[in-house]
Design a protein around this motif. Structure first.
Motif, mmCIF file in Angstrom:
data_model
loop_
_atom_site.group_PDB
_atom_site.id
_atom_site.type_symbol
_atom_site.label_atom_id
_atom_site.label_comp_id
_atom_site.label_asym_id
_atom_site.label_seq_id
_atom_site.Cartn_x
_atom_site.Cartn_y
_atom_site.Cartn_z
ATOM 1 N N VAL A 57 0.879 -1.162 0.000
ATOM 2 C CA VAL A 57 0.000 0.000 0.000
ATOM 3 C C VAL A 57 0.920 1.216 0.000
ATOM 4 O O VAL A 57 1.708 1.391 0.919
ATOM 5 C CB VAL A 57 -0.918 0.022 1.242
ATOM 6 N N ALA A 58 0.833 2.025 -1.058
ATOM 7 C CA ALA A 58 1.723 3.170 -1.193
ATOM 8 C C ALA A 58 1.045 4.294 -1.958
ATOM 9 O O ALA A 58 0.106 4.052 -2.709
ATOM 10 C CB ALA A 58 2.991 2.749 -1.931
ATOM 11 N N ASP A 59 1.561 5.504 -1.773
ATOM 12 C CA ASP A 59 1.072 6.608 -2.595
ATOM 13 C C ASP A 59 1.711 6.494 -3.977
ATOM 14 O O ASP A 59 2.596 5.675 -4.201
ATOM 15 C CB ASP A 59 1.356 7.966 -1.951
ATOM 16 N N ARG A 60 1.242 7.278 -4.922
ATOM 17 C CA ARG A 60 1.723 7.160 -6.314
ATOM 18 C C ARG A 60 3.225 7.371 -6.444
ATOM 19 O O ARG A 60 3.896 6.657 -7.170
ATOM 20 C CB ARG A 60 0.994 8.163 -7.200
ATOM 21 N N GLU A 61 3.748 8.365 -5.750
ATOM 22 C CA GLU A 61 5.179 8.676 -5.850
ATOM 23 C C GLU A 61 6.035 7.531 -5.315
ATOM 24 O O GLU A 61 7.008 7.126 -5.944
ATOM 25 C CB GLU A 61 5.473 9.964 -5.087
ATOM 26 N N SER A 62 5.670 7.011 -4.161
ATOM 27 C CA SER A 62 6.435 5.908 -3.574
ATOM 28 C C SER A 62 6.327 4.654 -4.425
ATOM 29 O O SER A 62 7.300 3.931 -4.612
ATOM 30 C CB SER A 62 5.940 5.608 -2.158
ATOM 31 N N PHE A 63 5.148 4.396 -4.963
ATOM 32 C CA PHE A 63 4.970 3.223 -5.811
ATOM 33 C C PHE A 63 5.807 3.347 -7.074
ATOM 34 O O PHE A 63 6.436 2.390 -7.507
ATOM 35 C CB PHE A 63 3.505 3.027 -6.187
ATOM 36 N N ALA A 64 5.830 4.539 -7.671
ATOM 37 C CA ALA A 64 6.606 4.748 -8.889
ATOM 38 C C ALA A 64 8.080 4.485 -8.641
ATOM 39 O O ALA A 64 8.756 3.864 -9.455
ATOM 40 C CB ALA A 64 6.390 6.160 -9.408
ATOM 41 N N ALA A 65 8.585 4.934 -7.503
ATOM 42 C CA ALA A 65 9.989 4.708 -7.173
ATOM 43 C C ALA A 65 10.260 3.220 -6.995
ATOM 44 O O ALA A 65 11.282 2.701 -7.450
ATOM 45 C CB ALA A 65 10.356 5.469 -5.901
ATOM 46 N N LEU A 66 9.346 2.519 -6.372
ATOM 47 C CA LEU A 66 9.518 1.082 -6.146
ATOM 48 C C LEU A 66 9.415 0.310 -7.460
ATOM 49 O O LEU A 66 10.206 -0.585 -7.729
ATOM 50 C CB LEU A 66 8.456 0.584 -5.168
#
Length: 67
Positions: free
Chosen positions: A39-48
């Motif tokens: 579960v992540a926000d868009r920015e964190s998910f994009a980095a991952l």
């Protein structure tokens, strides 16, 4: 908060990752723990999702509106 409560109620484990940590460290933690869901926000998910790590790249994105 709702996601955390749902995880605990289901008897699953929760691993909290700090988005301030380097992306490589976060990807390493994800690789070692092999979570079924992140579960992540868009920015964190994009980095991952752009990480070189194979396990991190298998994480699928689900829009909250879709749930």
């Amino acid at each position: 908060m709702a996601a955390l409560l749902g995880v605990l109620k289901a008897g699953a484990a929760c691993l909290v990752l700090d988005p301030a940590h380097p992306t490589r460290r976060t990807a390493d933690v994800v690789s070692r723990t092999a979570p079924r869901l992140v579960v992540a926000d868009r920015e964190s998910f994009a980095a991952l999702a752009t990480s070189d790590d194979a396990a991190a790249s298998r994480v699928e994105r689900v829009e909250m509106e879709a749930l």
